[in-house]
Design a protein around this motif. Sequence first.
Motif, short mmCIF file in Angstrom:
data_model
loop_
_atom_site.label_atom_id
_atom_site.label_comp_id
_atom_site.label_asym_id
_atom_site.label_seq_id
_atom_site.Cartn_x
_atom_site.Cartn_y
_atom_site.Cartn_z
N ARG A 95 0.63 -1.23 -0.01
CA ARG A 95 -0.08 0.07 -0.16
C ARG A 95 0.83 1.31 0.08
O ARG A 95 0.20 2.49 -0.09
CB ARG A 95 -0.86 -0.04 1.43
CG ARG A 95 -2.14 -1.04 1.11
CD ARG A 95 -3.00 -1.11 2.24
NE ARG A 95 -3.63 0.22 2.68
CZ ARG A 95 -4.55 0.53 2.23
NH1 ARG A 95 -5.34 -0.12 1.24
NH2 ARG A 95 -5.32 1.92 2.76
N GLN A 96 2.19 1.25 0.15
CA GLN A 96 3.14 2.34 0.10
C GLN A 96 3.04 2.91 -1.35
O GLN A 96 3.42 4.10 -1.51
CB GLN A 96 4.50 2.17 0.61
CG GLN A 96 4.48 1.80 2.13
CD GLN A 96 5.90 1.40 2.48
OE1 GLN A 96 7.03 1.98 1.82
NE2 GLN A 96 5.95 0.52 3.49
N GLY A 97 2.73 2.06 -2.23
CA GLY A 97 2.76 2.53 -3.61
C GLY A 97 1.43 3.29 -3.91
O GLY A 97 0.35 3.11 -3.26
N GLU A 98 1.54 4.61 -4.54
CA GLU A 98 0.48 5.59 -4.98
C GLU A 98 -0.70 4.77 -5.49
O GLU A 98 -1.70 5.29 -5.32
CB GLU A 98 0.96 6.60 -5.75
CG GLU A 98 1.94 7.68 -5.00
CD GLU A 98 2.54 8.91 -5.83
OE1 GLU A 98 1.96 8.99 -6.87
OE2 GLU A 98 3.31 9.47 -5.20
N ASP A 146 12.05 -0.65 -3.65
CA ASP A 146 10.77 -1.05 -3.27
C ASP A 146 9.64 -0.67 -4.21
O ASP A 146 8.74 -1.60 -4.39
CB ASP A 146 10.39 -0.49 -1.82
CG ASP A 146 11.27 -1.24 -0.91
OD1 ASP A 146 11.91 -2.42 -1.15
OD2 ASP A 146 11.11 -0.95 0.46
N ASP A 147 9.67 0.68 -4.83
CA ASP A 147 8.85 0.82 -5.74
C ASP A 147 8.80 0.01 -7.05
O ASP A 147 8.02 -0.35 -7.50
CB ASP A 147 9.20 2.34 -6.06
CG ASP A 147 8.86 3.37 -5.09
OD1 ASP A 147 7.71 3.15 -4.22
OD2 ASP A 147 9.42 4.15 -5.06
N LEU A 148 10.22 -0.32 -7.36
CA LEU A 148 10.19 -1.15 -8.60
C LEU A 148 9.56 -2.62 -8.29
O LEU A 148 9.01 -3.25 -9.08
CB LEU A 148 11.68 -1.37 -9.05
CG LEU A 148 12.17 -2.00 -10.40
CD1 LEU A 148 11.37 -1.39 -11.49
CD2 LEU A 148 13.69 -2.01 -10.47
N ILE A 149 9.92 -3.03 -7.34
CA ILE A 149 9.38 -4.54 -6.91
C ILE A 149 7.99 -4.53 -6.95
O ILE A 149 7.06 -5.40 -7.20
CB ILE A 149 9.79 -4.99 -5.42
CG1 ILE A 149 11.23 -5.25 -5.61
CG2 ILE A 149 9.03 -6.00 -4.98
CD1 ILE A 149 12.18 -5.43 -4.42
N ARG A 150 7.20 -3.31 -6.02
CA ARG A 150 5.84 -3.04 -6.15
C ARG A 150 5.19 -3.19 -7.71
O ARG A 150 4.21 -3.73 -8.00
CB ARG A 150 5.48 -2.05 -5.33
CG ARG A 150 5.11 -1.98 -3.88
CD ARG A 150 4.55 -0.89 -3.42
NE ARG A 150 5.64 0.34 -3.27
CZ ARG A 150 6.34 0.53 -2.22
NH1 ARG A 150 6.61 -0.29 -1.20
NH2 ARG A 150 7.29 1.31 -2.27
N ASN A 151 5.94 -2.66 -8.66
CA ASN A 151 5.63 -2.46 -10.14
C ASN A 151 5.49 -3.83 -10.57
O ASN A 151 4.66 -4.43 -11.22
CB ASN A 151 6.46 -1.72 -10.79
CG ASN A 151 6.41 -0.20 -10.66
OD1 ASN A 151 5.34 0.27 -10.32
ND2 ASN A 151 7.37 0.38 -10.76
N PHE A 152 6.38 -4.88 -10.07
CA PHE A 152 6.54 -6.24 -10.68
C PHE A 152 5.31 -7.04 -9.95
O PHE A 152 4.67 -7.62 -10.57
CB PHE A 152 7.87 -6.87 -10.30
CG PHE A 152 9.14 -6.53 -10.97
CD1 PHE A 152 8.89 -6.08 -12.13
CD2 PHE A 152 10.36 -6.00 -10.29
CE1 PHE A 152 9.88 -5.81 -12.86
CE2 PHE A 152 11.16 -5.68 -10.80
CZ PHE A 152 11.28 -5.51 -12.42
N ILE A 153 4.71 -6.52 -8.72
CA ILE A 153 3.80 -7.27 -8.05
C ILE A 153 2.45 -6.74 -8.80
O ILE A 153 1.67 -7.61 -9.09
CB ILE A 153 3.64 -6.67 -6.59
CG1 ILE A 153 4.87 -7.52 -5.77
CG2 ILE A 153 2.43 -7.47 -6.22
CD1 ILE A 153 4.80 -7.08 -4.39
#
Length: 289
Positions: A95-98, A146-153
């Motif tokens: 949830r830290q991703g916008e 972490d932002d990049l990893i969230r993009n992969f998720i």
Amino acid sequence: MEQEVTSDFASELKLRGFRAYEICSDSPVMRNYARKDFFKICLNNGRNIVHYSDKSYDVEGSLLFFGNPHIPYSWETVATSYTGYACLFSESFFRQGERSESLLHSPLFRLDGTPIFRLNDGQRQYVSSLFQRMIEEQATGYAFRDDLIRNFIHLLIHEALKIQPSESLPESRNASSRLTRIFFELLERQFPIENAGQPLRLRTAQDYAGGLSVHVNYLNRSVKETTGKPTTSHINERIVTEARALLQHTDWPVAEIAYSLGFEYPTYFNNFFKRYTGETPTNIRHRKV
């Protein structure tokens, strides 16, 4: 197939809220983590029987699975040789991703969903590449890792949303016993209590029925048929067991223990505890070991 980790794995997972890893049949270690705290996405190549909520699915080939920590799940790896990848992450990490919305509202993680997807060769190769990139990136010192990893998720989630979920017929041999088993799994997942400020999420038979997406009468009937005792009796007995442990092994005030176990007022807890044990919480506290 639940191949899990060393203490370093568990420590990093707890600290960062994310960990990706490769799965293989000859892995020499078992990884342990608090499954009730983490969502899981898993790619496995082989034959698996997946148990999710009150259903079972026999899946051959490559499957993509989405696990919700609030729903009991497990699976059996039937194949003697298998490979794959998995990632674990907390909701707070995601949830830290916008662009991130609550995972609990995603069709991949909701209670009535079927979060199991068969993949063709092209889909398997693409999904594998996303897991490989996550594993590579988590080892880097990149500032926006972490932002990049969230993009992969997100890419994994969107890839799954484009695929029709598997609709294999359930294998459950006895619906009542199966539902009773996952009720007990859900009950145990609430314990032990580790934070006095976070009361039990599920407190009544109605709460558990809602968590399992069944009518409370059906849950009560299944549990009584299988165990000979009502659902509420099992819940209360487990609460009493936890109450004893907290009274004997923590310094929390009785009022905080009462709150953590879902009682609005300490007097309600006192009356409840005495009804089931014949003693007051204070008496147990005085015999603290």
